[in-house]
Design an enzyme around this catalytic site. Structure first.
Site, mmCIF file in Angstrom:
data_model
loop_
_atom_site.group_PDB
_atom_site.id
_atom_site.type_symbol
_atom_site.label_atom_id
_atom_site.label_comp_id
_atom_site.label_asym_id
_atom_site.label_seq_id
_atom_site.Cartn_x
_atom_site.Cartn_y
_atom_site.Cartn_z
ATOM 1 C CG HIS A 1 7.512 4.664 0.865
ATOM 2 N ND1 HIS A 1 7.177 5.772 1.624
ATOM 3 C CD2 HIS A 1 7.499 3.613 1.726
ATOM 4 C CE1 HIS A 1 6.998 5.403 2.885
ATOM 5 N NE2 HIS A 1 7.179 4.102 2.967
ATOM 6 C CG HIS B 1 -0.087 0.000 2.508
ATOM 7 N ND1 HIS B 1 0.284 -1.167 3.160
ATOM 8 C CD2 HIS B 1 0.485 1.008 3.206
ATOM 9 C CE1 HIS B 1 1.024 -0.861 4.198
ATOM 10 N NE2 HIS B 1 1.173 0.455 4.258
HETATM 11 P P1 ATP Z 1 6.002 -3.484 11.589
HETATM 12 O O1 ATP Z 1 5.985 -2.155 12.315
HETATM 13 O O2 ATP Z 1 5.705 -4.652 12.464
HETATM 14 O O3 ATP Z 1 7.225 -3.671 10.776
HETATM 15 P P2 ATP Z 1 4.275 -2.229 9.640
HETATM 16 O O4 ATP Z 1 5.278 -1.132 9.643
HETATM 17 O O5 ATP Z 1 3.841 -2.798 8.344
HETATM 18 O O6 ATP Z 1 4.763 -3.446 10.547
HETATM 19 P P3 ATP Z 1 2.721 -0.353 11.067
HETATM 20 O O7 ATP Z 1 3.932 0.005 11.869
HETATM 21 O O8 ATP Z 1 1.405 -0.461 11.740
HETATM 22 O O9 ATP Z 1 2.965 -1.757 10.360
HETATM 23 O O10 ATP Z 1 2.638 0.666 9.869
HETATM 24 C C1 ATP Z 1 1.536 0.721 8.971
HETATM 25 C C2 ATP Z 1 1.927 1.573 7.772
HETATM 26 O O11 ATP Z 1 2.225 2.915 8.210
HETATM 27 C C3 ATP Z 1 3.185 1.112 7.057
HETATM 28 O O12 ATP Z 1 3.066 1.443 5.690
HETATM 29 C C4 ATP Z 1 4.283 1.921 7.702
HETATM 30 O O13 ATP Z 1 5.380 2.087 6.818
HETATM 31 C C5 ATP Z 1 3.586 3.229 7.944
HETATM 32 N N1 ATP Z 1 4.135 3.893 9.152
HETATM 33 C C6 ATP Z 1 4.381 3.310 10.339
HETATM 34 N N2 ATP Z 1 4.834 4.189 11.246
HETATM 35 C C7 ATP Z 1 4.898 5.373 10.594
HETATM 36 C C8 ATP Z 1 5.277 6.681 10.967
HETATM 37 N N3 ATP Z 1 5.709 6.967 12.199
HETATM 38 N N4 ATP Z 1 5.186 7.654 10.034
HETATM 39 C C9 ATP Z 1 4.761 7.386 8.795
HETATM 40 N N5 ATP Z 1 4.363 6.179 8.370
HETATM 41 C C10 ATP Z 1 4.446 5.183 9.251
#
Ligand code: ATP
Ligand code: MG
Length: 175
Positions: free
Chosen positions: A124, A39
């Protein structure tokens, strides 16, 4: 719950992304995002309660009203972080329409008092966590062909030891 708002990938783009990931995972170690979970995050909300979730849905409606599908064009691979902890992603062209959509969404969230991560929007698709890239240049990779995304979705994210699970809660179709 943990929440974020993202553009869903259209089917053809998602299929070609899955093919790219298959080629990459042959030459690169890491925890790859499962196909189907790719996504483009527009706004990361983090922990939200029921009231904020409803406000976020309103913000989504307002930000998407009158907007048509947005074009996605792959630009190349990039990483966040270094060494063993790098996140590998596919960058998308920073078009005015993508920037405008993310900008409208963030403004609508802010005007409703819904907090989100303030980092600049960098379009991205995350491909792998803890990615270890080979030293040699990656060659012969086929990137997804340009396409149009029409679904903006509020996702719930459940972090699990084997990777996050995303659940679509509310989708607005563009155009
Ligand atoms: P994990 O953290 O276990 O590696 P994940 O990153 O896929 O899993 P989330 O951390 O819930 O899951 O993130 C959901 C989405 O939001 C992902 O696309 C992630 O890159 C993005 N994301 C997470 N944290 C941030 C942030 N602080 N700022 C911007 N985007 C974020
Ligand atoms: Mg994360």
């Amino acid at each position: 719950m943990r929440a974020f708002i993202a553009l869903e990938l259209p089917e053809a783009f998602a299929d070609e992304m899955a093919a790219l990931v298959r080629s990459l995972s042959a030459v690169c170690e890491g925890r790859f995002v499962a196909p189907g979970n790719h996504h483009v995050t527009l706004a990361f909300l983090g922990e939200v309660g029921e009231a904020e979730t409803r406000l976020a849905m309103d913000a989504l409606d307002a930000a998407c009203a009158g907007s048509g599908p947005v074009r996605l064009a792959a630009e190349g691979l990039g990483t966040f972080g270094r060494g063993r902890d790098a996140t590998l992603w596919l960058g998308l062209r920073r078009t005015d329409e993508l920037e405008a959509l993310a900008g409208r969404l963030r403004a609508e969230l802010a005007s409703r008092g819904v907090a989100y991560d303030q980092k600049d929007f960098l379009p991205h698709v995350t491909l792998a966590r803890r990615a270890r890239l080979p030293r040699a240049a990656l060659e012969g990779l086929a990137f997804p062909r340009p396409d149009e995304a029409a679904c903006v979705t509020l996702f719930r994210s459940d972090l699990r030891p084997d990777g996050a699970r995303y659940k679509p809660l509310y989708t607005v179709e563009l155009g």
